[in-house]
Design an enzyme around this catalytic site. Structure first.
Site, PDB file in Angstrom:
ATOM      1  N   LYS A  43     -21.607  16.941   9.894  1.00  0.00           N
ATOM      2  CA  LYS A  43     -20.500  17.201  10.808  1.00  0.00           C
ATOM      3  C   LYS A  43     -20.123  15.966  11.619  1.00  0.00           C
ATOM      4  O   LYS A  43     -18.949  15.776  11.972  1.00  0.00           O
ATOM      5  CB  LYS A  43     -20.861  18.360  11.743  1.00  0.00           C
ATOM      6  CG  LYS A  43     -19.770  18.744  12.731  1.00  0.00           C
ATOM      7  CD  LYS A  43     -18.496  19.163  12.022  1.00  0.00           C
ATOM      8  CE  LYS A  43     -17.425  19.561  13.032  1.00  0.00           C
ATOM      9  NZ  LYS A  43     -16.117  19.693  12.410  1.00  0.00           N
ATOM     10  N   SER A  86       0.830  -1.200   0.000  1.00  0.00           N
ATOM     11  CA  SER A  86       0.000   0.000   0.000  1.00  0.00           C
ATOM     12  C   SER A  86       0.871   1.259   0.000  1.00  0.00           C
ATOM     13  O   SER A  86       1.556   1.525  -0.971  1.00  0.00           O
ATOM     14  CB  SER A  86      -0.973  -0.026   1.186  1.00  0.00           C
ATOM     15  OG  SER A  86      -2.096   0.788   0.913  1.00  0.00           O
TER      16      SER A  86
END
Length: 337
Positions: free
Chosen positions: A202, A150
């Site tokens: 949020k 990765s």
């Protein structure tokens, strides 16, 4: 809160106070201690960097610098009492820049052994490697250890040559963002989470709130953008068509053998083989090979002593995780097994 957690929090508070005291003493003494320690380099190298000679060379004047990248690629800050000598992001970037800008260094080898890590940190290393190649016109080779997955592959992609062991685990090309959601469990046992937010999204990925389709779409768009960047980095660095990168970059892992077959790796071999490749291909035969590392400092001296007293019990109680791990979900170029 159980008894062990209370103990962890109390000890953590004590450790924080002690750590602040150590940092204050360190700030006052660092200049004099640096002089006492001999300037920070066994071989008269750059400030803050130790140089360990791995191969003496034949006197031709060429030098290859070797840098280790070991552990998860993340910037956890500096000066923690519990820093265990693992990966230090700012320290690594500094050594890479110094190796690149030094007139005494002709080539750089990065020993990569990592499952990956943060998206931003991986990008910063990638950009630093490209800068060394373009601004200082120096070759950068990668030698892969047991893992270079990765983010570990992201940083390797622009290298002039990638060498892996046949059994190296690499690939895992992609982005992952994880969190734990306990909203259903909370409903079952009668726990309600209250959040006052300034906007609808949020509290996205809040563990106590069930993820909506809109939430998932927002997060997926972020992951997709970061994946597109990963694909482009490999396409540019390896000269592989974008469509082919997407085909092989579906998150799966590869051995070094398999990676070579699909052009993610150039050659198979060890660190010694990588040195030999660089000597032959970059006209650096008989080069002196030096290992870069952080020089001894007052901070490391104090930290080592403190760890010998605290770290085993601290890790048992989970203090290290309490002090350094954020609960906020984050996107990672990370292979998780």
């Amino acid at each position: 809160m159980n008894f062990k957690r209370w103990i962890a929090l109390v000890v953590a508070a004590i450790v924080i106070v002690v750590s602040i005291g150590f940092q204050a003493v360190s700030s006052l003494a660092s200049a004099n201690w640096s002089e006492f320690a001999g300037g920070g380099s066994q071989t008269g190298g750059m400030e803050g960097i130790e140089e360990e000679e791995l191969q003496p060379g034949d006197g031709s004047g060429s030098t290859i610098a070797v840098l280790d990248l070991q552990g998860v690629i993340q910037d956890t800050g500096e000066g923690s009492l519990f820093d265990a000598g693992g990966y230090n992001h700012q320290e690594f970037l500094y050594m890479l820049e110094q190796a690149g800008s030094s007139n005494d260094v002709d080539g750089i080898i990065l020993k990569v052994n990592t499952p990956g890590g943060g998206v931003v940190e991986s990008a910063e290393i990638h950009d630093a490697i490209v800068n060394v190649q373009e601004e200082y016109d120096k070759p950068v080779y990668i030698t892969m250890g047991s893992q270079a997955a990765s983010g570990g592959y992201y940083i390797a992609a622009p290298a002039d040559k990638i060498v892996a062991h046949p059994a190296t685990i690499t690939g895992s090309i992609g982005v992952i963002m994880q969190s734990i959601n306990y909203s259903e469990l909370a409903d079952n046992i009668g726990i309600e989470e209250n959040s006052i937010t300034s906007g609808e999204f949020k509290d996205i990925m809040s563990p106590g709130t069930e993820m909506s389709e809109e939430d998932e779409a927002i997060l997926q768009s972020i992951v997709d953008d970061m994946y597109d960047d990963f694909v482009q980095v490999i396409a540019d660095g390896r000269g592989i068509a974008e469509e082919e990168v997407r085909e092989i970059g579906d998150g799966r892992i590869y051995t070094g053998d398999q990676a070579q077959e699909i052009d993610l790796v150039d050659d198979l071999g060890t660190m010694d083989d990588t040195v030999a490749f660089m000597e032959e291909e970059q006209d650096l035969e008989g080069a002196r090979v030096v290992q870069y590392g952080a020089s001894f400092s007052f901070n490391s001296f104090i930290g080592a002593g403190a760890r010998s007293l605290f770290v085993r019990d601290a890790e048992l109680l989970g203090i290290k995780e309490l002090l350094t791990t954020s609960n906020s979900p984050r996107a990672m170029y990370l292979y998780t097994d």
